[in-house]
Motif scaffolding. Structure first.
Motif, short mmCIF file in Angstrom:
data_model
loop_
_atom_site.label_atom_id
_atom_site.label_comp_id
_atom_site.label_asym_id
_atom_site.label_seq_id
_atom_site.Cartn_x
_atom_site.Cartn_y
_atom_site.Cartn_z
N ARG A 79 -7.78 -36.44 -48.61
CA ARG A 79 -7.69 -36.03 -47.20
C ARG A 79 -9.08 -35.66 -46.66
NH1 ARG A 79 -2.00 -32.66 -47.16
NH2 ARG A 79 -0.75 -34.41 -46.37
N ALA A 80 -9.86 -34.98 -47.46
CA ALA A 80 -11.22 -34.61 -47.04
C ALA A 80 -12.07 -35.86 -46.80
CB ALA A 80 -11.87 -33.69 -48.07
N ALA A 82 -10.96 -38.85 -45.99
CA ALA A 82 -10.44 -39.51 -44.79
C ALA A 82 -10.87 -38.77 -43.53
CB ALA A 82 -8.92 -39.61 -44.86
N ALA A 83 -10.94 -37.46 -43.59
CA ALA A 83 -11.36 -36.68 -42.42
C ALA A 83 -12.83 -36.92 -42.11
CB ALA A 83 -11.11 -35.19 -42.66
N ARG A 84 -13.65 -37.13 -43.14
CA ARG A 84 -15.08 -37.39 -42.93
C ARG A 84 -15.33 -38.77 -42.34
NH1 ARG A 84 -17.63 -35.55 -48.61
NH2 ARG A 84 -18.25 -37.72 -48.56
N ASP A 85 -14.41 -39.70 -42.57
CA ASP A 85 -14.58 -41.08 -42.12
C ASP A 85 -13.22 -41.62 -41.66
OD1 ASP A 85 -15.43 -43.67 -41.68
OD2 ASP A 85 -15.91 -44.10 -43.77
N PRO A 86 -12.74 -41.16 -40.48
CA PRO A 86 -11.39 -41.49 -40.04
C PRO A 86 -11.11 -42.98 -39.86
CG PRO A 86 -12.40 -39.90 -38.54
CD PRO A 86 -13.43 -40.28 -39.54
N GLY A 87 -12.12 -43.78 -39.66
CA GLY A 87 -11.92 -45.22 -39.47
C GLY A 87 -11.84 -46.01 -40.76
N ASN A 88 -11.99 -45.35 -41.89
CA ASN A 88 -12.02 -46.04 -43.17
C ASN A 88 -10.59 -46.27 -43.67
OD1 ASN A 88 -12.13 -46.52 -46.04
ND2 ASN A 88 -14.25 -45.81 -46.01
N ALA A 89 -10.15 -47.52 -43.63
CA ALA A 89 -8.79 -47.86 -44.05
C ALA A 89 -8.56 -47.58 -45.53
CB ALA A 89 -8.50 -49.32 -43.74
N TRP A 91 -9.79 -45.08 -47.31
CA TRP A 91 -9.48 -43.66 -47.48
C TRP A 91 -8.05 -43.38 -47.04
CZ3 TRP A 91 -12.95 -43.44 -50.63
CH2 TRP A 91 -14.32 -43.32 -50.41
N ALA A 92 -7.63 -43.99 -45.92
CA ALA A 92 -6.26 -43.79 -45.43
C ALA A 92 -5.25 -44.28 -46.46
CB ALA A 92 -6.07 -44.49 -44.09
N ARG A 93 -5.52 -45.42 -47.06
CA ARG A 93 -4.63 -45.94 -48.09
C ARG A 93 -4.56 -45.00 -49.27
NH1 ARG A 93 -4.70 -47.64 -52.85
NH2 ARG A 93 -3.24 -49.13 -53.66
N ASP A 94 -5.71 -44.48 -49.69
CA ASP A 94 -5.74 -43.54 -50.81
C ASP A 94 -4.89 -42.30 -50.51
OD1 ASP A 94 -7.39 -45.23 -52.25
OD2 ASP A 94 -9.20 -44.00 -52.00
N VAL A 124 7.04 -46.81 -44.93
CA VAL A 124 5.76 -47.16 -44.33
C VAL A 124 4.88 -47.89 -45.33
CG1 VAL A 124 3.61 -46.20 -43.39
CG2 VAL A 124 5.82 -45.32 -42.61
N SER A 125 4.83 -47.42 -46.57
CA SER A 125 3.94 -48.03 -47.55
C SER A 125 4.40 -49.41 -47.97
CB SER A 125 3.80 -47.12 -48.77
OG SER A 125 4.99 -47.13 -49.52
N LEU A 126 5.68 -49.70 -47.89
CA LEU A 126 6.19 -51.00 -48.30
C LEU A 126 6.20 -52.02 -47.17
CD1 LEU A 126 9.16 -49.86 -50.56
CD2 LEU A 126 6.90 -50.64 -51.27
N SER A 127 5.98 -51.58 -45.95
CA SER A 127 5.97 -52.49 -44.81
C SER A 127 4.58 -53.06 -44.60
CB SER A 127 6.41 -51.75 -43.54
OG SER A 127 7.71 -51.26 -43.69
N PRO A 128 4.48 -54.37 -44.41
CA PRO A 128 3.15 -54.95 -44.20
C PRO A 128 2.50 -54.46 -42.91
CG PRO A 128 4.87 -56.61 -43.99
CD PRO A 128 5.53 -55.35 -44.44
N ALA A 129 3.28 -54.26 -41.89
CA ALA A 129 2.74 -53.75 -40.63
C ALA A 129 3.83 -52.91 -39.98
CB ALA A 129 2.34 -54.89 -39.71
#
Length: 146
Positions: A79-80, A82-89, A91-94, A124-129
């Motif tokens: 979470r930290a 992802a918060a430092r780099d909100p646009g990084n997909a 980090w969001a996935r992690d 959400v995690s199993l859906s492609p979009a």
């Protein structure tokens, strides 16, 4: 990396104690590296990955409390990041992977409130979009079209 490979081999052999020892030794090294260079996102992520490995072995050994502690610590790191780099997909996935691991353990422990959140994250995690409207619908209990 070689300690991770040793741990992976031990897991494949069914030698949980040996796997845990290798993963924990690798985790200690990664913690040291991250402490020496606190701004290095790569070292921080490596710590979170090691925590996942430790947690996975603890789950397999029936140590849900130990697994939950490892997964939650890894989630906090992710979470930290992802918060430092909100646009990084990545980090969001992690973060989503960590949330699923925490949810799996909480559901296994009988946490009813976690069960709903876990189901939402699984969908959400199993859906492609997944659209924002679908997520709102899942939160409202309406499910999705899938």
């Amino acid at each position: 990396m070689s300690l991770d490979r040793v741990g992976d081999i031990r897991v494949a052999e069914g030698v949980r104690a040996g796997a845990l020892a290798a993963y924990e030794e690798g985790l200690a090294i990664r913690r040291d590296l991250a402490a020496r260079d606190p701004g290095n996102a790569g070292w921080a992520r490596d710590v979170s990955v090691s925590l996942d490995r430790v947690g996975d072995v603890r789950v397999a050994a029936g140590d849900r409390a130990g697994a939950l502690a490892a997964f939650e610590e890894g989630l906090a790191i992710r979470r930290a990041l992802a918060a430092r780099d909100p646009g990084n997909a990545g980090w969001a996935r992690d973060v989503s992977v960590s949330l699923l691991k925490v949810g799996d353990v909480r559901v296994a422990e009988g946490d009813r409130a976690a069960r709903g959140r876990w189901r939402l994250m699984r969908r959400v995690s199993l859906s492609p979009a997944v659209s924002p409207n679908a997520i709102r619908g899942m939160r409202a209990g309406r499910g999705t079209s899938r």
